[in-house]
Design a protein around this motif. Structure first.
Motif, PDB file in Angstrom:
ATOM      1  N   TYR A 136       6.066   2.282   0.503  1.00 31.23           N
ATOM      2  CA  TYR A 136       5.136   1.179   0.259  1.00 31.23           C
ATOM      3  C   TYR A 136       5.241   0.179   1.408  1.00 31.23           C
ATOM      4  O   TYR A 136       6.335  -0.284   1.731  1.00 31.23           O
ATOM      5  N   ALA A 137       4.078  -0.120   2.014  1.00 27.94           N
ATOM      6  CA  ALA A 137       4.023  -0.998   3.182  1.00 27.94           C
ATOM      7  C   ALA A 137       2.877  -1.994   3.000  1.00 27.94           C
ATOM      8  O   ALA A 137       2.046  -1.841   2.102  1.00 27.94           O
ATOM      9  N   LEU A 138       2.835  -2.992   3.877  1.00 27.37           N
ATOM     10  CA  LEU A 138       1.771  -3.997   3.786  1.00 27.37           C
ATOM     11  C   LEU A 138       0.415  -3.456   4.232  1.00 27.37           C
ATOM     12  O   LEU A 138      -0.618  -3.994   3.844  1.00 27.37           O
ATOM     13  N   LYS A 177       0.844  -1.186   0.000  1.00 28.30           N
ATOM     14  CA  LYS A 177       0.000   0.000   0.000  1.00 28.30           C
ATOM     15  C   LYS A 177       0.885   1.244   0.000  1.00 28.30           C
ATOM     16  O   LYS A 177       1.741   1.393   0.870  1.00 28.30           O
ATOM     17  N   PRO A 178       0.698   2.137  -0.975  1.00 31.20           N
ATOM     18  CA  PRO A 178       1.521   3.354  -1.021  1.00 31.20           C
ATOM     19  C   PRO A 178       1.078   4.376   0.019  1.00 31.20           C
ATOM     20  O   PRO A 178      -0.088   4.450   0.384  1.00 31.20           O
ATOM     21  N   LEU A 225      15.660   3.856  -5.525  1.00 36.74           N
ATOM     22  CA  LEU A 225      14.796   2.804  -4.984  1.00 36.74           C
ATOM     23  C   LEU A 225      15.505   2.332  -3.731  1.00 36.74           C
ATOM     24  O   LEU A 225      16.685   1.983  -3.776  1.00 36.74           O
ATOM     25  N   GLY A 226      14.807   2.359  -2.614  1.00 37.27           N
ATOM     26  CA  GLY A 226      15.410   1.941  -1.359  1.00 37.27           C
ATOM     27  C   GLY A 226      14.580   0.882  -0.668  1.00 37.27           C
ATOM     28  O   GLY A 226      13.367   0.799  -0.849  1.00 37.27           O
ATOM     29  N   ILE A 227      15.255   0.075   0.114  1.00 42.88           N
ATOM     30  CA  ILE A 227      14.624  -0.960   0.921  1.00 42.88           C
ATOM     31  C   ILE A 227      14.863  -0.563   2.377  1.00 42.88           C
ATOM     32  O   ILE A 227      16.005  -0.344   2.783  1.00 42.88           O
ATOM     33  N   SER A 228      13.808  -0.494   3.166  1.00 37.38           N
ATOM     34  CA  SER A 228      13.979  -0.103   4.566  1.00 37.38           C
ATOM     35  C   SER A 228      14.481  -1.289   5.386  1.00 37.38           C
ATOM     36  O   SER A 228      14.458  -2.439   4.943  1.00 37.38           O
ATOM     37  N   GLU A 229      14.907  -0.988   6.606  1.00 37.45           N
ATOM     38  CA  GLU A 229      15.410  -2.041   7.499  1.00 37.45           C
ATOM     39  C   GLU A 229      14.307  -2.990   7.936  1.00 37.45           C
ATOM     40  O   GLU A 229      14.585  -4.046   8.486  1.00 37.45           O
ATOM     41  N   LYS A 230      13.049  -2.677   7.638  1.00 39.82           N
ATOM     42  CA  LYS A 230      11.922  -3.549   7.998  1.00 39.82           C
ATOM     43  C   LYS A 230      11.627  -4.586   6.918  1.00 39.82           C
ATOM     44  O   LYS A 230      10.814  -5.477   7.116  1.00 39.82           O
ATOM     45  N   SER A 288       1.572  -0.268   8.985  1.00 43.60           N
ATOM     46  CA  SER A 288       2.773  -1.096   9.134  1.00 43.60           C
ATOM     47  C   SER A 288       3.986  -0.370   8.560  1.00 43.60           C
ATOM     48  O   SER A 288       3.848   0.590   7.800  1.00 43.60           O
ATOM     49  N   PRO A 289       5.185  -0.822   8.930  1.00 44.92           N
ATOM     50  CA  PRO A 289       6.403  -0.141   8.467  1.00 44.92           C
ATOM     51  C   PRO A 289       6.565  -0.192   6.945  1.00 44.92           C
ATOM     52  O   PRO A 289       6.207  -1.174   6.299  1.00 44.92           O
ATOM     53  N   VAL A 290       7.126   0.870   6.402  1.00 48.78           N
ATOM     54  CA  VAL A 290       7.443   0.926   4.976  1.00 48.78           C
ATOM     55  C   VAL A 290       8.539  -0.088   4.687  1.00 48.78           C
ATOM     56  O   VAL A 290       9.516  -0.203   5.433  1.00 48.78           O
ATOM     57  N   LEU A 291       8.379  -0.834   3.605  1.00 50.04           N
ATOM     58  CA  LEU A 291       9.366  -1.822   3.177  1.00 50.04           C
ATOM     59  C   LEU A 291      10.203  -1.301   2.011  1.00 50.04           C
ATOM     60  O   LEU A 291      11.398  -1.558   1.934  1.00 50.04           O
ATOM     61  N   VAL A 292       9.560  -0.599   1.093  1.00 48.53           N
ATOM     62  CA  VAL A 292      10.192  -0.107  -0.133  1.00 48.53           C
ATOM     63  C   VAL A 292       9.847   1.372  -0.263  1.00 48.53           C
ATOM     64  O   VAL A 292       8.736   1.781   0.064  1.00 48.53           O
TER      65      VAL A 292
END
Length: 117
Positions: free
Chosen positions: A52-54, A42-43, A72-77, A58-62
């Motif tokens: 973008y998170a589930l 979900k943006p 383009l980054g990937i978070s620590e979650k 919830s925490p952002v993943l991308v």
């Protein structure tokens, strides 16, 4: 999609639409790639840029950023694994992009799917 999800999506699309070209076109294409590669994401706006998170809570993943280069980054979650090989324990977590082609788009989709797990 919940009302909050829709509101968040509209904020992300508005943020992207307000960017100057050529970043706007690249960011829009990256947004489209992310939601196609992982439709469960979900943006929402995260630190002023699309994330973008589930779920909305919830925490952002991308995430994607528009600075001097697009990132383009990937978070620590996100699901993260060390690269291995010559890169040992380094964990790839950001990629800089100045344009998109078929090969780059394919790799971006793979990265997003891997981040979600």
């Amino acid at each position: 999609m919940t009302a909050k999800d829709d509101k968040n999506l509209q904020q992300v699309l508005k943020k992207i639409a307000g960017m100057p070209e050529p970043a706007r076109s690249v960011m829009q294409r990256m947004h489209d790639l992310i939601v196609a590669a992982a439709p469960e994401l979900k943006p929402r706006i995260w630190y002023g840029m699309p994330g973008y998170a589930l779920s909305a809570s919830s925490p952002v993943l991308v995430f994607i950023r528009n600075d001097e280069l697009i990132t383009l980054g990937i978070s620590e979650k996100a699901v993260l694994e060390p690269a291995g090989g010559e890169d040992g324990m380094l964990i790839p977590a950001a990629w800089y992009i100045d344009g998109l082609d078929d090969v780059t788009e394919k790799r971006l989709a793979e990265i997003v799917r891997a981040a979600v797990g």
